[in-house]
Motif scaffolding. Structure first.
Motif, PDB file in Angstrom:
ATOM      1  N   GLY A 170      -0.309   6.537  11.431  1.00 53.10           N
ATOM      2  CA  GLY A 170      -1.558   6.279  11.551  1.00 53.10           C
ATOM      3  C   GLY A 170      -1.924   4.753  11.134  1.00 53.10           C
ATOM      4  O   GLY A 170      -2.998   4.287  11.916  1.00 53.10           O
ATOM      5  N   ALA A 171      -1.218   4.245  10.209  1.00 50.89           N
ATOM      6  CA  ALA A 171      -1.765   2.739   9.973  1.00 50.89           C
ATOM      7  C   ALA A 171      -1.256   1.917  11.131  1.00 50.89           C
ATOM      8  O   ALA A 171      -1.819   1.054  11.413  1.00 50.89           O
ATOM      9  CB  ALA A 171      -0.745   2.577   8.481  1.00 50.89           C
ATOM     10  N   LEU A 177       0.804  -1.089  -0.011  1.00 54.04           N
ATOM     11  CA  LEU A 177       0.058  -0.071  -0.125  1.00 54.04           C
ATOM     12  C   LEU A 177       0.772   1.305   0.101  1.00 54.04           C
ATOM     13  O   LEU A 177       1.830   1.424   0.847  1.00 54.04           O
ATOM     14  CB  LEU A 177      -0.897  -0.058   1.354  1.00 54.04           C
ATOM     15  CG  LEU A 177      -1.959  -0.982   1.365  1.00 54.04           C
ATOM     16  CD1 LEU A 177      -2.489  -0.948   2.789  1.00 54.04           C
ATOM     17  CD2 LEU A 177      -2.847  -1.120   0.316  1.00 54.04           C
ATOM     18  N   ILE A 178       0.590   2.208  -0.687  1.00 55.17           N
ATOM     19  CA  ILE A 178       1.491   3.506  -0.827  1.00 55.17           C
ATOM     20  C   ILE A 178       0.481   4.733  -0.737  1.00 55.17           C
ATOM     21  O   ILE A 178      -0.549   4.826  -1.101  1.00 55.17           O
ATOM     22  CB  ILE A 178       2.064   3.570  -2.181  1.00 55.17           C
ATOM     23  CG1 ILE A 178       2.879   4.840  -2.253  1.00 55.17           C
ATOM     24  CG2 ILE A 178       1.086   3.485  -3.400  1.00 55.17           C
ATOM     25  CD1 ILE A 178       3.613   4.941  -3.351  1.00 55.17           C
ATOM     26  N   ALA A 179       0.862   5.690   0.255  1.00 47.40           N
ATOM     27  CA  ALA A 179      -0.036   6.843   0.191  1.00 47.40           C
ATOM     28  C   ALA A 179      -0.358   7.641  -1.057  1.00 47.40           C
ATOM     29  O   ALA A 179       0.464   7.805  -1.786  1.00 47.40           O
ATOM     30  CB  ALA A 179       0.765   7.668   1.118  1.00 47.40           C
ATOM     31  N   GLY A 180      -1.645   7.632  -1.517  1.00 48.56           N
ATOM     32  CA  GLY A 180      -2.168   8.250  -2.645  1.00 48.56           C
ATOM     33  C   GLY A 180      -2.617   7.083  -3.595  1.00 48.56           C
ATOM     34  O   GLY A 180      -2.917   7.568  -4.905  1.00 48.56           O
ATOM     35  N   GLY A 181      -2.447   5.879  -3.220  1.00 49.42           N
ATOM     36  CA  GLY A 181      -2.816   4.989  -4.093  1.00 49.42           C
ATOM     37  C   GLY A 181      -2.148   4.729  -5.649  1.00 49.42           C
ATOM     38  O   GLY A 181      -0.952   5.315  -5.422  1.00 49.42           O
ATOM     39  N   GLU A 182      -2.598   4.015  -6.310  1.00 53.88           N
ATOM     40  CA  GLU A 182      -1.911   3.512  -7.565  1.00 53.88           C
ATOM     41  C   GLU A 182      -1.265   4.654  -8.386  1.00 53.88           C
ATOM     42  O   GLU A 182      -0.248   4.682  -8.892  1.00 53.88           O
ATOM     43  CB  GLU A 182      -2.576   2.736  -8.233  1.00 53.88           C
ATOM     44  CG  GLU A 182      -2.845   1.338  -7.907  1.00 53.88           C
ATOM     45  CD  GLU A 182      -3.478   0.435  -8.958  1.00 53.88           C
ATOM     46  OE1 GLU A 182      -3.486   0.661 -10.226  1.00 53.88           O
ATOM     47  OE2 GLU A 182      -4.089  -0.642  -8.545  1.00 53.88           O
ATOM     48  N   ASP A 214      -6.747   3.603   4.714  1.00 55.12           N
ATOM     49  CA  ASP A 214      -5.884   2.513   3.647  1.00 55.12           C
ATOM     50  C   ASP A 214      -5.871   1.184   4.355  1.00 55.12           C
ATOM     51  O   ASP A 214      -6.330   0.206   3.595  1.00 55.12           O
ATOM     52  CB  ASP A 214      -4.736   2.768   3.233  1.00 55.12           C
ATOM     53  CG  ASP A 214      -4.762   3.997   2.219  1.00 55.12           C
ATOM     54  OD1 ASP A 214      -5.848   4.515   1.759  1.00 55.12           O
ATOM     55  OD2 ASP A 214      -3.674   4.475   1.779  1.00 55.12           O
ATOM     56  N   LEU A 215      -5.703   0.966   5.639  1.00 53.79           N
ATOM     57  CA  LEU A 215      -5.469  -0.540   6.384  1.00 53.79           C
ATOM     58  C   LEU A 215      -7.306  -0.679   6.411  1.00 53.79           C
ATOM     59  O   LEU A 215      -7.551  -2.123   6.516  1.00 53.79           O
ATOM     60  CB  LEU A 215      -4.785  -0.247   7.581  1.00 53.79           C
ATOM     61  CG  LEU A 215      -3.266  -0.274   7.342  1.00 53.79           C
ATOM     62  CD1 LEU A 215      -2.719  -0.783   9.039  1.00 53.79           C
ATOM     63  CD2 LEU A 215      -2.961  -1.667   6.295  1.00 53.79           C
ATOM     64  N   GLN A 216      -7.780   0.033   6.934  1.00 54.19           N
ATOM     65  CA  GLN A 216      -9.316  -0.187   7.288  1.00 54.19           C
ATOM     66  C   GLN A 216     -10.009  -0.991   5.777  1.00 54.19           C
ATOM     67  O   GLN A 216     -10.741  -2.066   5.879  1.00 54.19           O
ATOM     68  CB  GLN A 216     -10.126   0.920   7.518  1.00 54.19           C
ATOM     69  CG  GLN A 216     -10.232   1.482   8.952  1.00 54.19           C
ATOM     70  CD  GLN A 216     -10.816   2.650   9.213  1.00 54.19           C
ATOM     71  OE1 GLN A 216     -11.020   3.504   8.193  1.00 54.19           O
ATOM     72  NE2 GLN A 216     -11.333   2.687  10.629  1.00 54.19           N
ATOM     73  N   LYS A 217      -9.787  -0.483   4.861  1.00 57.51           N
ATOM     74  CA  LYS A 217     -10.044  -0.829   3.565  1.00 57.51           C
ATOM     75  C   LYS A 217      -9.711  -2.688   3.507  1.00 57.51           C
ATOM     76  O   LYS A 217     -10.336  -3.414   2.592  1.00 57.51           O
ATOM     77  CB  LYS A 217      -9.721   0.021   2.286  1.00 57.51           C
ATOM     78  CG  LYS A 217     -10.159   1.252   2.185  1.00 57.51           C
ATOM     79  CD  LYS A 217      -9.774   2.103   1.109  1.00 57.51           C
ATOM     80  CE  LYS A 217     -10.304   3.776   1.159  1.00 57.51           C
ATOM     81  NZ  LYS A 217      -9.476   4.311   0.306  1.00 57.51           N
TER      82      LYS A 217
END
Length: 301
Positions: free
Chosen positions: A149-150, A98-103, A123-126
């Motif tokens: 946060g993650a 997972l990367i901040a900002g998505g793909e 992002d981790l919740q998803k």
């Protein structure tokens, strides 16, 4: 925020005049700096092995290994995760990057995303994190809010958390269940952590994924026997692996591979033991894909 206290932000005394050097001299300076990287990982070897063992435990209990980071760190995590399916035949959802900002952030700089702790959490919740999972947060500075946060959210869910950082005594190091602290020192170009820090992170991620896959039975001797023959190069690699493991001809290897529908492990078992294709597949499945254990079981009978 005092960046000057971070090892990754300090000036390298060996490169103060780098802008005055010839191209060859610059390359030599970069090479000299890179030669120092591998040794900085030595103090963290035990902790790296712990994370690998935790990953195997996760795999065996229905959990996953997740990498999360921003910028270069995030891209390195995505890279390592994306190489597991073709190399080891894993489900793409087993090792996740997972990367901040998505793909979009894989090819484009979205620098503000790293400052959003809530984004790391969401992002981790998803991904529906549970206590079965292992979450490795990656950041050269060890203070990236997105990662913090993650990590906080992952810990709340009971997941094992690890921090891969390149600075001492960072917030991420203190928050993690297991801290992977590798300090390669100041960069050739001050603050350019895609260089030595990125190289160190890549080496550690290689160790985590490779060690966990070996211990999970994805390697026989030093052969990647779960390789997925999805293109011509990988088909030839599968043939070569079967030949190396069994001593048969390439034609015999190809025949067994076809009988096993591309299952390299079962093809090897079939050729070593002489059992039928179905029986070979059954033995390997009974041992959860651990080829060496399957061969031992057969030899005992």
């Amino acid at each position: 925020m005092d960046l000057t206290k971070l090892a990754t932000e300090r000036r390298n005394p060996d490169t103060l005049n780098i802008d005055e050097l010839s191209a060859l001299e610059v390359v030599q300076k970069i090479h000299e700096a890179d030669l120092q990287v591998a040794s900085c990982i030595t103090p963290a070897l035990k902790e790296i092995s712990i994370v690998a063992e935790k990953a195997v435990e996760a795999f065996e209990n229905g959990g996953r290994l997740l990498y999360i980071g921003a910028g270069t760190s995030g891209r390195l995590g995505v890279l390592d995760a994306s190489e597991c399916p073709p190399t080891y035949g894993t489900d793409p959802k087993l090792v996740i990057g997972l990367i901040a900002g998505g793909e979009f952030a894989l090819r484009n700089a979205i620098e503000g995303a790293e400052d959003d702790a809530e984004l790391g959490k969401s992002d981790l919740q998803k991904e529906n994190i549970t206590e079965k999972d292992v979450v490795v947060a990656i950041a050269a500075s060890g203070r990236t809010p997105y990662c913090l946060g993650a990590m906080e959210y992952a810990k709340q869910q009971g997941a094992h958390t690890a921090a891969l950082v390149c600075s001492m005594n960072s917030p991420m190091e203190k928050l993690a269940d297991t801290s992977l602290v590798v300090v390669p020192g100041p960069e050739v170009v001050t603050g350019s952590t895609r260089m030595k820090a990125g190289t160190a992170q890549k080496l550690v991620l290689n160790m985590i994924s490779t060690t966990s896959m070996i211990k999970w039975g994805k390697v026989y001797s030093n052969l990647m026997v779960d390789v997925q023959p999805t293109n011509e190069k990988l088909k030839q690699r599968a043939r070569n692996i079967i030949v190396e493991a069994t001593g048969v001809s390439e034609e015999e290897a190809d025949t067994a591979l076809k009988e096993q529908n591309g299952n390299t492990k079962a093809a090897i078992f079939q050729l070593i033991t002489g059992v039928s294709a179905d029986e070979a597949k059954g033995y390997v499945e009974k041992q959860n894909g651990r080829l060496k254990d399957a061969i031992k079981l057969y030899s005992q009978k």
